[in-house]
Design an enzyme around this catalytic site. Sequence first.
Site, PDB file in Angstrom:
ATOM      1  N   ASP A 116      47.844  55.972  -5.820  1.00  0.00           N
ATOM      2  CA  ASP A 116      47.217  54.824  -5.154  1.00  0.00           C
ATOM      3  C   ASP A 116      46.826  53.709  -6.121  1.00  0.00           C
ATOM      4  O   ASP A 116      46.676  53.941  -7.327  1.00  0.00           O
ATOM      5  CB  ASP A 116      45.949  55.258  -4.420  1.00  0.00           C
ATOM      6  CG  ASP A 116      46.241  56.051  -3.161  1.00  0.00           C
ATOM      7  OD1 ASP A 116      47.422  56.392  -2.920  1.00  0.00           O
ATOM      8  OD2 ASP A 116      45.286  56.339  -2.419  1.00  0.00           O
ATOM      9  N   HIS A 261      45.998  58.558  -8.866  1.00  0.00           N
ATOM     10  CA  HIS A 261      45.944  57.099  -8.985  1.00  0.00           C
ATOM     11  C   HIS A 261      46.745  56.630 -10.195  1.00  0.00           C
ATOM     12  O   HIS A 261      46.770  57.304 -11.232  1.00  0.00           O
ATOM     13  CB  HIS A 261      44.495  56.615  -9.103  1.00  0.00           C
ATOM     14  CG  HIS A 261      43.666  56.911  -7.890  1.00  0.00           C
ATOM     15  ND1 HIS A 261      43.125  58.143  -7.636  1.00  0.00           N
ATOM     16  CD2 HIS A 261      43.304  56.114  -6.833  1.00  0.00           C
ATOM     17  CE1 HIS A 261      42.449  58.116  -6.489  1.00  0.00           C
ATOM     18  NE2 HIS A 261      42.547  56.897  -5.993  1.00  0.00           N
TER      19      HIS A 261
END
Length: 293
Positions: A116, A261
Amino acid sequence: MKKDQMPTGRRTVLRIAAALGATVTVGALAADRFGAPPGAPPTLAPEAAGGPAPGAPGAGPAAGPPASARLRPSTYRLQPMTAYAPPAFRRAVPPVRQRPFLQMSGVGRSMVLTFDDGPDPRYTPEILATLRHYGCRAMFFVCGEMAAAHQDLVREMAADGHVVGNHSWSHPLIPKLRPSRIRDELGSTSDLVESILGSAPLWYRAPFGAWNRHSFEIGAELGMEPLAWTVDTLDWKEPGTGSIVRRVLDGAGPGVVVLSHDAGGNRSQSVAALGRYLPELLDAGYSITVPRR
């Protein structure tokens, strides 16, 4: 034979004439009702019927009354009937969900890796290189503002076969936004991705995993399905590379979706952890896949 009786032959002839007259009258009334000349069959435009257009070379004289007696065709009659044209292709709109997908079903001994907040030129290229080294595909939920600044990385993701998803434009807390603002956040990111890759995202993920009814409705209108995760590596807390690795390996299982992430802070631990747990997952018989739609 009496004076008021007709010969049988004459009576028959009159009956036939009366029947023919009735037939012609009914035909005329029916033709007038549907706007066609009496006795004329239903017609198509000459082009549709396969014949030459009026006035085209080889066009013969039309049957029926003289041309001077015919009405001029109206502009309306010359317009194409769009109701009969093939409908334009539209991507099927997914149903409005009440909760996001937490894992993938029917994928066997497979797992999904997701990243992300990117793309980030400091960490995304290393993650792409590791995935490429092991021949694996993943999902990248990009933020519009990051994708706009690093479009080359978005293209590299797609070129390697990864799925590019929508993670909003500026990573806000969705439930605190008005519906119009949610639409701007998701719609602007989808438009950007489509302008870069030629197709809009089919998946989206709410920042912080915070969904609401409006986000499900708007996401579906934009043609996207909502995907959350099964295992949170908590790499955003920077807990150490070993901790991230243990979380992934302990949570491994068929259909598991792993959250990591590639932007939003110092993601060096996330990069290092991927290089350690990915080969271990493969050695344990897992395949790394992406969902199909």
